[in-house]
Enzyme design. Structure first.
Site: not given
Length: 337
Positions: A122-124
């Site tokens: 998952l992206d930051i």
């Protein structure tokens, strides 16, 4: 008299060796060190030793008698497969090490989980469900597009959009010259310039949801993954983890891997009267062992009165009552007279 066949003995030895040995990347993956791809990187970095020697190729094969070390720490064999649901908060990097020194998901996990691998990323700035496992082979199967597991997201996007425009994503779109798979998008609600959209896809390429929304002129300002295959985010709070029962892993993922039929971990039963749910077993002051255990049954000879828990019967031994025989089971009064 046994026949001496050296050629068969050599062939059998070779077959035995083939069965017992496996590539180092696969071994490390099954031992929960890293995925196969990341294990190959560890070998290239010189962080893996076999029998005290640093290896330089992921094609190296190892067997049960070999000693394998990762960063000078001995690696065990196949681990008992475990899977956790984790609610990733906004602001954490899904990586074991970050070159910019940012806090990672693995820095924030409870120490008792040990070394685990994330299923996908998952992206930051993305939130929601992240699956964690100690089995690299399981992670590889869950991530592979051939399994067809859907990833469902709730996206809050800035801009105006119609359901017809969102429905056009179902045929896929080109992102950087590469065609995506089908993207199912449903407009849930609109408030001002923001819309909540449920997005479902099956491949999960890098930033695919955000790029798909940008294709329609939208800017995603919040993205939450609510499910991955059969596993749901549910009521998990940000930062919380919840272990999936082994029986559930077997049921939901048994078609992907051959899971041994292992029992669930045993839990110690609470002592009598030590738990809130056990209050009903506690004696009241002045109560005997049997008093209060069972409510007194109604007495009397009314139409629907019980007779000490036994049905009323006539002298013939057949059930009595107005509808005798009409609704009785076969063989109990429903035959021909």
């Amino acid at each position: 008299m046994p026949i001496n066949r050296p050629d068969l003995a050599v062939k059998k030895a070779l077959m035995t060796d083939t069965v017992q040995t496996e590539r180092i990347a696969k071994f490390l993956s099954r031992a929960g060190v890293a995925s196969r791809r990341d294990s190959e990187k560890l070998v290239a970095e010189g962080r893996i030793k076999v029998n005290g020697k640093v290896i330089d190729t992921p094609a190296t094969k190892v067997g049960p008698k070999d000693r394998i070390e990762f960063d000078d720490a001995e690696v065990g064999g196949k681990v008992h497969t475990k899977l956790w649901r984790y609610h990733k908060p906004d602001g954490l990097v899904t990586s074991h090490k970050d070159e910019k020194g940012r806090t990672t998901v693995f820095d924030s996990l409870p120490k008792e989980l040990g070394r685990v691998i994330s299923v996908g990323r998952l992206d930051i700035t993305s939130e929601g469900l992240l699956l964690l496992t100690n089995d690299g082979e399981l992670a590889r199967h869950l991530e592979h597009p051939s399994t067809g597991f859907s990833r469902r997201y709730r996206a809050r996007a800035y801009g105006k959009v119609t359901q017809a425009e969102l429905s056009s994503l179902i045929n896929g779109i080109k992102i950087d010259g590469i065609m995506t798979g089908p993207i199912e998008a449903v407009l849930d609600s609109t408030s001002g310039d923001n819309s909540w959209i449920t997005v479902t896809l099956r491949e999960g390429k890098n930033r695919e949801v955000r790029r798909a929304m940008e294709h329609l002129g939208l800017k995603v300002n919040r993205l939450i993954r609510v499910s991955y295959g059969p596993f749901m985010l549910g009521e998990l709070n940000p930062g919380e983890t919840d272990e999936v029962k082994y029986s559930v892993i077997q049921t939901q993922l048994g078609h992907l891997m051959d899971f041994p039929d292992l029992p669930e971990p045993k839990t110690r039963a609470p002592k009598r009267g030590s738990h809130a749910s056990a209050k009903r077993f506690q004696k009241k002051p002045g109560e005997t062992k049997t008093s209060g255990a069972k409510k007194a049954e109604p007495q009397g000879r009314g139409k629907f009165a019980k007779s000490k828990g036994k049905p009323r019967v006539k002298a013939t031994g057949k059930p009595g009552g107005k509808f005798q025989g009409k609704y009785a089971p076969r063989g109990q009064g429903r035959g021909k007279k």
